[in-house]
Each structure stands twice: as C-alpha cells, then as structure tokens.
Design a protein around this motif. Structure first.
Motif, PDB file in Angstrom:
ATOM      1  N   PRO A 164       0.804  -1.229   0.000  1.00 13.37           N
ATOM      2  CA  PRO A 164       0.000   0.000   0.000  1.00 13.37           C
ATOM      3  C   PRO A 164       0.839   1.281   0.000  1.00 13.37           C
ATOM      4  CG  PRO A 164      -0.078  -1.079   2.154  1.00 13.37           C
ATOM      5  CD  PRO A 164       0.603  -2.027   1.217  1.00 13.37           C
ATOM      6  N   ARG A 165       2.123   1.173   0.359  1.00 13.39           N
ATOM      7  CA  ARG A 165       2.960   2.373   0.488  1.00 13.39           C
ATOM      8  C   ARG A 165       3.651   2.776  -0.805  1.00 13.39           C
ATOM      9  NH1 ARG A 165       6.923  -0.030   4.822  1.00 13.39           N
ATOM     10  NH2 ARG A 165       7.003  -1.527   3.106  1.00 13.39           N
ATOM     11  N   ILE A 166       3.922   1.774  -1.638  1.00 12.92           N
ATOM     12  CA  ILE A 166       4.739   2.049  -2.829  1.00 12.92           C
ATOM     13  C   ILE A 166       4.274   1.213  -4.026  1.00 12.92           C
ATOM     14  CG2 ILE A 166       6.952   2.823  -1.865  1.00 12.92           C
ATOM     15  CD1 ILE A 166       7.834  -0.040  -1.619  1.00 12.92           C
ATOM     16  N   PHE A 167       4.597   1.662  -5.241  1.00 15.20           N
ATOM     17  CA  PHE A 167       4.506   0.792  -6.409  1.00 15.20           C
ATOM     18  C   PHE A 167       5.736   1.083  -7.259  1.00 15.20           C
ATOM     19  CE2 PHE A 167       2.387   4.667  -7.899  1.00 15.20           C
ATOM     20  CZ  PHE A 167       2.915   4.835  -9.179  1.00 15.20           C
ATOM     21  N   ILE A 178       8.057  14.721   2.922  1.00 12.92           N
ATOM     22  CA  ILE A 178       9.002  14.682   4.041  1.00 12.92           C
ATOM     23  C   ILE A 178       8.375  13.880   5.184  1.00 12.92           C
ATOM     24  CG2 ILE A 178      10.253  16.758   3.383  1.00 12.92           C
ATOM     25  CD1 ILE A 178       8.621  18.367   5.362  1.00 12.92           C
ATOM     26  N   GLU A 179       9.224  13.120   5.883  1.00  7.38           N
ATOM     27  CA  GLU A 179       8.706  12.081   6.770  1.00  7.38           C
ATOM     28  C   GLU A 179       9.541  11.928   8.039  1.00  7.38           C
ATOM     29  OE1 GLU A 179       9.028   8.535   4.389  1.00  7.38           O
ATOM     30  OE2 GLU A 179       7.525   9.214   2.946  1.00  7.38           O
ATOM     31  N   ASP A 180       8.910  11.377   9.070  1.00  6.98           N
ATOM     32  CA  ASP A 180       9.589  10.754  10.221  1.00  6.98           C
ATOM     33  C   ASP A 180      10.679  11.634  10.838  1.00  6.98           C
ATOM     34  OD1 ASP A 180       7.970   8.773   9.275  1.00  6.98           O
ATOM     35  OD2 ASP A 180       9.553   7.383   8.722  1.00  6.98           O
ATOM     36  N   TYR A 207      14.922  14.891   9.202  1.00  7.07           N
ATOM     37  CA  TYR A 207      13.773  14.182   8.639  1.00  7.07           C
ATOM     38  C   TYR A 207      14.154  13.527   7.313  1.00  7.07           C
ATOM     39  CZ  TYR A 207      13.276  18.520   5.913  1.00  7.07           C
ATOM     40  OH  TYR A 207      13.501  19.599   5.082  1.00  7.07           O
ATOM     41  N   THR A 208      13.270  12.651   6.850  1.00  5.59           N
ATOM     42  CA  THR A 208      13.489  11.944   5.593  1.00  5.59           C
ATOM     43  C   THR A 208      12.931  12.778   4.453  1.00  5.59           C
ATOM     44  OG1 THR A 208      13.217   9.886   6.816  1.00  5.59           O
ATOM     45  CG2 THR A 208      13.116   9.738   4.427  1.00  5.59           C
ATOM     46  N   ALA A 209      13.777  13.073   3.478  1.00  8.94           N
ATOM     47  CA  ALA A 209      13.391  13.850   2.303  1.00  8.94           C
ATOM     48  C   ALA A 209      13.322  12.883   1.129  1.00  8.94           C
ATOM     49  CB  ALA A 209      14.431  14.937   2.038  1.00  8.94           C
ATOM     50  N   VAL A 210      12.150  12.775   0.503  1.00  8.89           N
ATOM     51  CA  VAL A 210      11.974  11.771  -0.544  1.00  8.89           C
ATOM     52  C   VAL A 210      11.717  12.448  -1.887  1.00  8.89           C
ATOM     53  CG1 VAL A 210      10.881   9.558  -1.085  1.00  8.89           C
ATOM     54  CG2 VAL A 210      10.785  10.425   1.255  1.00  8.89           C
ATOM     55  N   SER A 211      12.384  11.965  -2.919  1.00  8.47           N
ATOM     56  CA  SER A 211      12.196  12.506  -4.272  1.00  8.47           C
ATOM     57  C   SER A 211      12.713  11.475  -5.260  1.00  8.47           C
ATOM     58  CB  SER A 211      12.981  13.810  -4.448  1.00  8.47           C
ATOM     59  OG  SER A 211      14.371  13.528  -4.574  1.00  8.47           O
ATOM     60  N   GLY A 236      16.020  10.088  -4.676  1.00  8.96           N
ATOM     61  CA  GLY A 236      16.264   9.095  -3.648  1.00  8.96           C
ATOM     62  C   GLY A 236      15.714   9.531  -2.306  1.00  8.96           C
ATOM     63  N   VAL A 237      16.010   8.703  -1.301  1.00  6.93           N
ATOM     64  CA  VAL A 237      15.543   8.936   0.067  1.00  6.93           C
ATOM     65  C   VAL A 237      16.745   9.441   0.857  1.00  6.93           C
ATOM     66  CG1 VAL A 237      14.624   7.798   2.121  1.00  6.93           C
ATOM     67  CG2 VAL A 237      13.824   7.092  -0.139  1.00  6.93           C
ATOM     68  N   ALA A 238      16.655  10.665   1.399  1.00  6.78           N
ATOM     69  CA  ALA A 238      17.825  11.293   2.014  1.00  6.78           C
ATOM     70  C   ALA A 238      17.461  11.876   3.380  1.00  6.78           C
ATOM     71  CB  ALA A 238      18.339  12.411   1.095  1.00  6.78           C
ATOM     72  N   ASN A 286      19.411   7.129   2.596  1.00  5.04           N
ATOM     73  CA  ASN A 286      19.685   7.274   4.020  1.00  5.04           C
ATOM     74  C   ASN A 286      18.435   7.813   4.715  1.00  5.04           C
ATOM     75  OD1 ASN A 286      20.961   7.671   6.553  1.00  5.04           O
ATOM     76  ND2 ASN A 286      22.914   8.033   5.526  1.00  5.04           N
ATOM     77  N   LYS A 287      18.189   7.343   5.927  1.00  2.17           N
ATOM     78  CA  LYS A 287      17.064   7.849   6.730  1.00  2.17           C
ATOM     79  C   LYS A 287      17.340   7.543   8.207  1.00  2.17           C
ATOM     80  CE  LYS A 287      13.409   5.604   4.894  1.00  2.17           C
ATOM     81  NZ  LYS A 287      12.207   4.753   4.768  1.00  2.17           N
ATOM     82  N   ASP A 288      16.336   7.739   9.065  1.00  2.00           N
ATOM     83  CA  ASP A 288      16.453   7.385  10.497  1.00  2.00           C
ATOM     84  C   ASP A 288      17.651   8.059  11.160  1.00  2.00           C
ATOM     85  OD1 ASP A 288      14.265   5.688  10.140  1.00  2.00           O
ATOM     86  OD2 ASP A 288      15.534   3.970   9.669  1.00  2.00           O
ATOM     87  N   SER A 348       0.864   0.620  12.839  1.00  2.00           N
ATOM     88  CA  SER A 348       0.377   0.191  11.511  1.00  2.00           C
ATOM     89  C   SER A 348       0.443   1.301  10.471  1.00  2.00           C
ATOM     90  CB  SER A 348      -1.060  -0.343  11.601  1.00  2.00           C
ATOM     91  OG  SER A 348      -1.075  -1.523  12.346  1.00  2.00           O
ATOM     92  N   ASP A 349       1.419   2.164  10.566  1.00  2.00           N
ATOM     93  CA  ASP A 349       1.587   3.293   9.620  1.00  2.00           C
ATOM     94  C   ASP A 349       0.298   4.103   9.467  1.00  2.00           C
ATOM     95  OD1 ASP A 349       4.225   2.779   9.143  1.00  2.00           O
ATOM     96  OD2 ASP A 349       4.011   2.272   7.029  1.00  2.00           O
ATOM     97  N   GLU A 350      -0.549   4.110  10.507  1.00  2.00           N
ATOM     98  CA  GLU A 350      -1.837   4.783  10.340  1.00  2.00           C
ATOM     99  C   GLU A 350      -2.192   5.728  11.480  1.00  2.00           C
ATOM    100  OE1 GLU A 350      -5.006   2.426   8.696  1.00  2.00           O
ATOM    101  OE2 GLU A 350      -6.511   3.559   9.829  1.00  2.00           O
TER     102      GLU A 350
HETATM  103  C1  MAN Z   1       9.455   2.946   2.744  1.00  3.09           C
HETATM  104  C2  MAN Z   1       8.395   3.078   3.827  1.00  3.09           C
HETATM  105  C3  MAN Z   1       7.435   4.205   3.498  1.00  3.09           C
HETATM  106  C4  MAN Z   1       8.187   5.462   3.193  1.00  3.09           C
HETATM  107  C5  MAN Z   1       9.263   5.227   2.143  1.00  3.09           C
HETATM  108  C6  MAN Z   1      10.129   6.438   1.892  1.00  3.09           C
HETATM  109  O1  MAN Z   1       8.884   2.510   1.570  1.00  3.09           O
HETATM  110  O2  MAN Z   1       9.012   3.321   5.039  1.00  3.09           O
HETATM  111  O3  MAN Z   1       6.575   4.465   4.593  1.00  3.09           O
HETATM  112  O4  MAN Z   1       7.272   6.426   2.739  1.00  3.09           O
HETATM  113  O5  MAN Z   1      10.108   4.179   2.540  1.00  3.09           O
HETATM  114  O6  MAN Z   1      10.823   6.810   3.045  1.00  3.09           O
END
Ligand code: MAN
Length: 347
Positions: A88-91, A135-137, A151-155, A158-160, A183-185, A328-330
């Motif tokens: 559900p998070r990605i394709f 931007i996340e987490d 924080y996590t920057a997504v584009s 990549g994930v940075a 990179n994240k966390d 549960s990511d929710e």
């Molecule tokens: C993974 C999961 C997602 C998150 C992406 C990008 O696919 O942790 O929740 O959105 O990475 O960080």
C-alpha cells in the motif's frame, strides 16, 4: 512475552479522522511516526501526515510536487505489465519506485502528554528538488534553546536526510540534505561528546551491505564524517531485515540508551534498545536480544501497513520514558517505559 511497554489506555491518541487534509481533494491515509519534544510547558509532536489522492479506477497513482511546490499526479494503468503494486505504500514502474502517498509535518500540542490538539496547517511541507515526494519521520533534538530537526526527504533523487532548526516552532531554518541517498532514520545526540556532535543514521546498500545503523560525527551539525557501522541486522532474530534509530539517544549513567526499530523478513516492526558508551558512542555496550515492544494490539496489527510499531519521538521524566509511536503506519499511539527496566533487559 518480552513486551514491557505500558500503552496508553486511550490509544490510538491520533487517527487520520483527527487531521484536516492539506491538499484539496486528498484524504489523510495516516498520521504516524511523530517527533516529540517539550516547549513552554507543553508536549509537542511533529506528526507525519500522509495524504493520498482520490483512487483513480484501474490506475496506480503517485502524488508528486514539482520544484515550485505545485502538486501533480503521476499515473499508470494497474494492469501495465511494467507496474508492480501490492504494497500500500509504494509501487514501481519499470523498476523505479514511487510512493502512493505524500507526507508533510504537522504540529500537535498537549498539556498532559495524552490529549493532543492538532494544528490545522502543516508546519513543514516538502520544498525544492529533494522533497518532491514528501518529508517524513522527523527526529527532534534540543540543544540549548534550539530544536534540531532531522527528517526523511523523498524525491526521484532518492531517500535522504535533511535538517532544519527552530527556536519558536513558527520560524524554521532549512539546511537541505545533510546525508545523501539512500539514508534515513537520523537522530542527533543531545550534547557534544569530547567536542563532537554525534548522529545515528541508516544508509542502505542495495546489493552488498544492508539496512544497518551507522554513527557519524560533526563539528557544526552540517558536515558529517568518521562514519562507522555500529549495529547490523541479525539473521534469525527479530531485527533480521532492517534496523534504524529512533529518537535522540537518552543519556543515562550506564551509557547512551537508544530505542531502535527492527524489522524481520515479514516486515514486522518491533522496538529494541542499544546501549552506547558515554565517552565513545561508536562503541556498543549492549543490545536487546528480544524486542522490548512488538505489535500485539489490534491497532498495531491492522491498518494502512499492519504489524508495525515504529518510534522516532519520546519525552523523558526521570525514570519514565514516554514513547510516541506510529501503529500500523496509520495512527499515533503512546506508551511508557521505565528506563531502569529497559536497562535490566540488556544485562
Ligand atoms: C518505505 C516506507 C514508506 C516510506 C518510504 C520512503 O517505503 O518506510 O513508509 O514512505 O520508505 O521513506
């Protein structure tokens, strides 16, 4: 049974229905993984709010902002042989991954640490070329009177890891990407050790290597070096697939105590602890053999992405560690731990 968390009675404390969408026509799929801090006698959470566009029939859709902040949708037919969906998070399309949702960071405030009022507008949304997927987490570390945000920057790049600071939670200074993909966390320590700032982070290797916790040091919080891998995944254990730091390490007499997440090959996310040497945080003194918290409640087992307890935010009152976590990511939930009890599991 090794779960030693005392969950709040009223979990989940925040759910998607509590959050007003920020993008016209979108809905909130998840409110999760908050950074946590204290400010002017209140407990603050910096929530990740994940929004999804309306479901287009027989299509997979990725919401993407352009570099000027304009929202657009990237769509592919679901039955396109080049599309792989199911998570559900990605394709993915032609081997390139996209997020089904786009996240921003939003503030919530509480007088008692349990009941939170959520602001109506985002505090931070993705900006520029490295945050077009959101931007996340966010981790929040206070040093002096400044709050340091990682924080996590997504584009598509990549994930940075990106960094920002604030002193008043109204004005933010953004410094851009401090650790490039993947990179994240990233969690910054709350003080210098022997003249150096330290941070935990999680680069990922696609082929060789894996999703391991690393440590780096810096003189100025901008330029990071002396990277060392301090915690790898452990085959056969609860953290066999990926590990990543939670919030800022907690300074205790026995060492820096870090609550981290680990996932196994079923993507079941649990929490454990690492104890790092006070004078040399690159040295691991102890690590949880068993998790200290696992998804056991219905709201932790079912949701947008089930079987997940994930934390990147906590506040401390003496021996009491209050962990805010995404279930549960929710939803956002809370749980308390005794720091001494966590220590005793490490012996
Ligand atoms: C993974 C999961 C997602 C998150 C992406 C990008 O696919 O942790 O929740 O959105 O990475 O960080």
């Amino acid at each position: 049974m090794t779960d030693i968390a005392r969950r709040f009675d009223n979990n989940p404390i925040l759910s998607p229905g509590d959050i007003s969408p920020s993008i016209p026509g979108f809905s909130v799929a998840g409110v999760l993984n908050p950074g946590a801090f204290r400010y002017r006698g209140k407990t603050g959470l910096l929530l990740r709010v994940a929004e999804i566009p309306p479901k287009a029939k027989n299509k997979v859709t990725a919401p993407v902002r352009d570099e000027h902040g304009r929202m657009g949708l990237l769509e592919h037919p679901e039955n396109d042989p080049d599309v792989i969906s199911g998570d559900p998070r990605i394709f993915s399309h032609k081997g390139v991954s996209y997020l089904t949702n786009i996240s921003h960071l939003r503030l919530a405030w509480s007088g008692d640490g349990v009941h939170f009022e959520v602001e109506k507008e985002p505090a931070l949304i993705g900006e520029g070329p490295y945050e077009t997927y959101g931007i996340e987490d966010c981790r929040v570390t206070v040093i002096g009177d400044t709050y340091h945000l990682t924080y996590t920057a997504v584009s598509a790049n990549g994930v940075a890891v990106a960094r920002a600071t604030t002193q008043d939670w109204r004005n933010f200074q953004r410094y851009g990407v401090i650790l490039p993909p993947h990179n994240k966390d990233c969690a910054i320590f709350s003080r210098k050790v022997n003249g150096w700032y330290y941070a935990l982070h999680r680069p990922s290797g696609a082929d060789l290597g894996g999703n391991f916790i690393w440590i780096a040091r810096s003189r100025d919080l901008l330029y990071w070096g002396d990277h060392q891998c301090i915690a790898r995944t452990r085959p056969g254990l609860w953290d066999s697939e990926r590990v990543g730091a939670g919030a800022a390490p907690i300074e205790t007499e026995k060492g820096w105590l870090e609550i981290y997440h680990g996932a196994d090959d079923h993507s079941r996310y649990r929490l454990g602890a690492l104890l790092l040497d006070l004078d040399n945080p690159a040295k691991v003194i102890a690590r949880s053999k068993e998790p200290i918290m696992e998804p056991i409640k219905p709201y932790e087992q079912e949701g947008f992405f089930g079987n997940v307890v994930f934390t990147n935010g906590h506040v401390i009152d003496g021996d009491r560690l209050t962990v805010y976590y995404g279930a549960s990511d929710e939803t956002v939930c809370g749980a308390e731990f005794s720091i001494n009890r966590v220590h005793s599991t490490l012996l």
